[in-house]
Enzyme design. Sequence first.
Site, PDB file in Angstrom:
ATOM      1  N   SER A 810       0.946  -1.068  -0.106  1.00 52.03           N
ATOM      2  CA  SER A 810       0.183  -0.181  -0.315  1.00 52.03           C
ATOM      3  C   SER A 810       0.817   0.884   0.021  1.00 52.03           C
ATOM      4  CB  SER A 810      -1.250   0.047   1.406  1.00 52.03           C
ATOM      5  OG  SER A 810      -0.076  -0.199   2.177  1.00 52.03           O
ATOM      6  N   LYS A 853      -6.902   4.395   8.630  1.00 57.19           N
ATOM      7  CA  LYS A 853      -5.139   4.492   8.237  1.00 57.19           C
ATOM      8  C   LYS A 853      -5.901   6.686   8.556  1.00 57.19           C
ATOM      9  CE  LYS A 853      -3.018   1.752   5.338  1.00 57.19           C
ATOM     10  NZ  LYS A 853      -2.934   1.234   3.722  1.00 57.19           N
TER      11      LYS A 853
END
Length: 912
Positions: A810, A853
């Site tokens: 990611s 996140k």
Amino acid sequence: MKKVFIGITRRSARRISNHSFSNKLVINSNNLYSFQSSSKLYSRNDNEDEEKEENDMVDEDDTEVVNAEEDEVEKPNIKTLTPKNTTTTPFNPRSNNALQVLNALSVSMPSKQSSLWEVEEIPDEIPIIPVFQKPPCPNYIHTMLFQDSGYHKHLSQLKKKEALVGLFMMRVEKNTPKSSDDLYRHGVLARVVYTSNPNSNNPNSDKVAMFTTMNRIKILKDASDSETKQIRAKIEVVKEEPQVHDMIAQAAHNEMHRMLSELSKVNESYPSLFNTYMGLNPSNNSDLSRIADTAFFLQTVSAESQQELLSLSRIDDRVQHSLALLKQELETVRVQNKIQFHLEERYQDSQRKYFLTEQLKIIQKELGHDTDDRTQIIEKCEALLAERNLHENVVKAIREEIDKFKSMEKQSSDYGNTRNYLEWMTNLPWDIFTEENYDLKDAEVILNEDHYGIKKVKERILEFLAVGKLKGNVQGKILCFVGAPGVGKTSIGKSIARACGREYFRMSVGGVYDTSEIKGHRRTYIGSIPGKFVSILKKASSMNPLILIDEIDKIGRSSHHGDPSAALLEALDPEQNNEFQDHYLDVPIDLSKILFICTANTLDTISPPLLDRMEVVDLSGYIIEEKLQIAKQYLIPRVLDDSGLKDQKIELPDSVLLKLISDYCRESGVRNLKHKIEQLIRKLAFKYATTDEIPEVSVENLDTFLGKPRFTNERYYSNTPVGVTMGLAYTTMGGSVLYIETLAEKTNDSKSPPRLIHTGKMGEVMKESAGISYTVAKHFLSNKLNNSFLQEHNVHLHIPEGATPKDGPSAGITMVTSLLSLALNTPVKPNLSMTGEVTLTGKVLGIGGVKEKIISAKRAGVVEVILPVDNKRDWDEIEPEVKKDLDVHFVNYYDEVATIAFPEACKELSQQ
């Protein structure tokens, strides 16, 4: 040629042969033999002179003494034979035990001063008779047991001839020795005085021979006859060297007297030996020789030790050897008595328990309570079968075990196993169910009472219960709560059980590596028990409890004990768990009515087949506002109550709690927040207990109670410099900010191509992502911006916090952006963070952990976030208070990321 003395008459020998062995032979204190018939005991006595007794009880020819020459007869000086009231011991002709022979009969060699006579001269060569087990003792009776008919004939002939023979012990146990070389060199001179009559019906029956032994002899040379296969040898009589030290002899006699006295006290077999010993005179060499041979009659002395005693010619050497063996015998007898005492004590204790148990049974019978545990279990099983509607397989299994149990002995090893099995079968709630509550309003109230926030999770649970209300059960669904530690996965399971009205049981499978924990042990093993599911059903007394399978992502892997995750498949599969097979019960059991809820921190370690059977519900971490409310509404009141300060007015301002959350407890969950609040309240409780005052807690003095802050600002840079980009990462503890740093070095060698160096404890996937990002960045710069910086410079890519392992794809667009910033010598847009996987073509792919996140980005003060367009659905599910004050950009290709991160440098790209 030497002369010897023999102390037995021909008539006496004939009496031995004519007497039945039911009669008894005894020894008196004068070492003379006697016979005891069923009516009277006759013995020789030199101290009484009663002619009347002699005439009434014994014939004159009974006192004849015969030597080797038939015509020479010398009558001994025997005054009378009188009855003797002596305790006797039965003589067993089948025993070769020297002590028993001594206790039963002693025909000894008297001294020269006695009134016996000289007999014949010894030939130089005599027949040899092998002796087994133990060597013969000089000057005593020796018996032998055998079966061979030819051997019996040979001994009978020797008896008729009154021939002298040699008795020697075998060196090695053999059926037939071939020569005297197979025998020990030292033995005794003897004469056959008795052989039993053979049994005509059974030629192989046991036969008995009796010898009277004399002097010690030694084999000089083998003279066996190979034709007749008879063992013969040349021998010589061993001269006994007399004992000349009277004081030493008396001391040895006293020591033997002491040891034999102790032996006679600790062992009932030795008093007669002691009495015989008391009649011996150590000052007489003949008696002293017999004293030295005392060890022949000890029970535990080995044959080798006795043979060594037989080979000694010096009397004082034999005395010392016998003393050592007596000492060994005394210690052995003491140990044996000690062992026997403990055995008898244990036996008496078991007998006592047995009698008490029998008495208890009689008392119970008188009171009408005469049913034992076997009867009670059988009656319980019969009642279960009569009153309950059980499956036919269960009924059949119980019937078979009852029939087997009825005929079992209590001492049988299977008795306890069968009893335990029947107890398990009767204690299981086969057809008992708890009444369930599907009131959705009550369930919602309970969930709100126990948990703050997590609206999506609560909605999913209420939907789950609504389907159960319409169907009448919640069969066929297994929920799996996945989230960071401390987010409330286990407590939600408790709330669901309380809302449904089911029994709650928690089953942790973290670290379980044995399938027997799940499916039970087979009954062939000692101490076998059923598996966890069956045990829970027994404790719950219901077939529909709620079972929380905790830490399912940490279950043990496949080993020689089996694969426990595979064993869970049958229990968690709605298509199979209605006939779950436990190894111990060995009958199908229905687990389909159980509500299974699993918890895990991550899905990566759960096996795909097991994950396929569960419905996953994500529990993301809490934001600062949610933690604040949880602390105020749940944690602080509970901690005050546990600390004894519930009645005290303690207030923690929001500013203190916010500092506590931001500087000490940044984890996704609230478990560490609870620990810190407990630590703070304990400090206040200590102050109150010692000073009766509660100090005020403020932002300024918070570190005096909790120490220095654990966390500082996550942002290393207020404005990121050239070559540094802020990314976002997901961990099991929640989300965090991740920086990517790059630095360039010009290549000195034009022939070698530029290269990429990466550091920061990156995993394999992340290393591959770095290589892809490097290629994408070079291609983007050369084709889109006409920049050849990366083709002329080596690049070092680093991720800070090098001790922390990092992995995953990611960070792809973050790495490309950091490389572009370095090549363009332009910093990334301030307060911008990004996450997303990039492919070689520049395509941006979706990632996981979006909410965590976003929470970490907001905590770090980020105002703009770049996400893949595939994660737009995840953004829409995040609560509005989390998304507040955040500007998000959804991108499909990296070109869009570049235009956002470098608005001036990539202005032309944005216009295209």
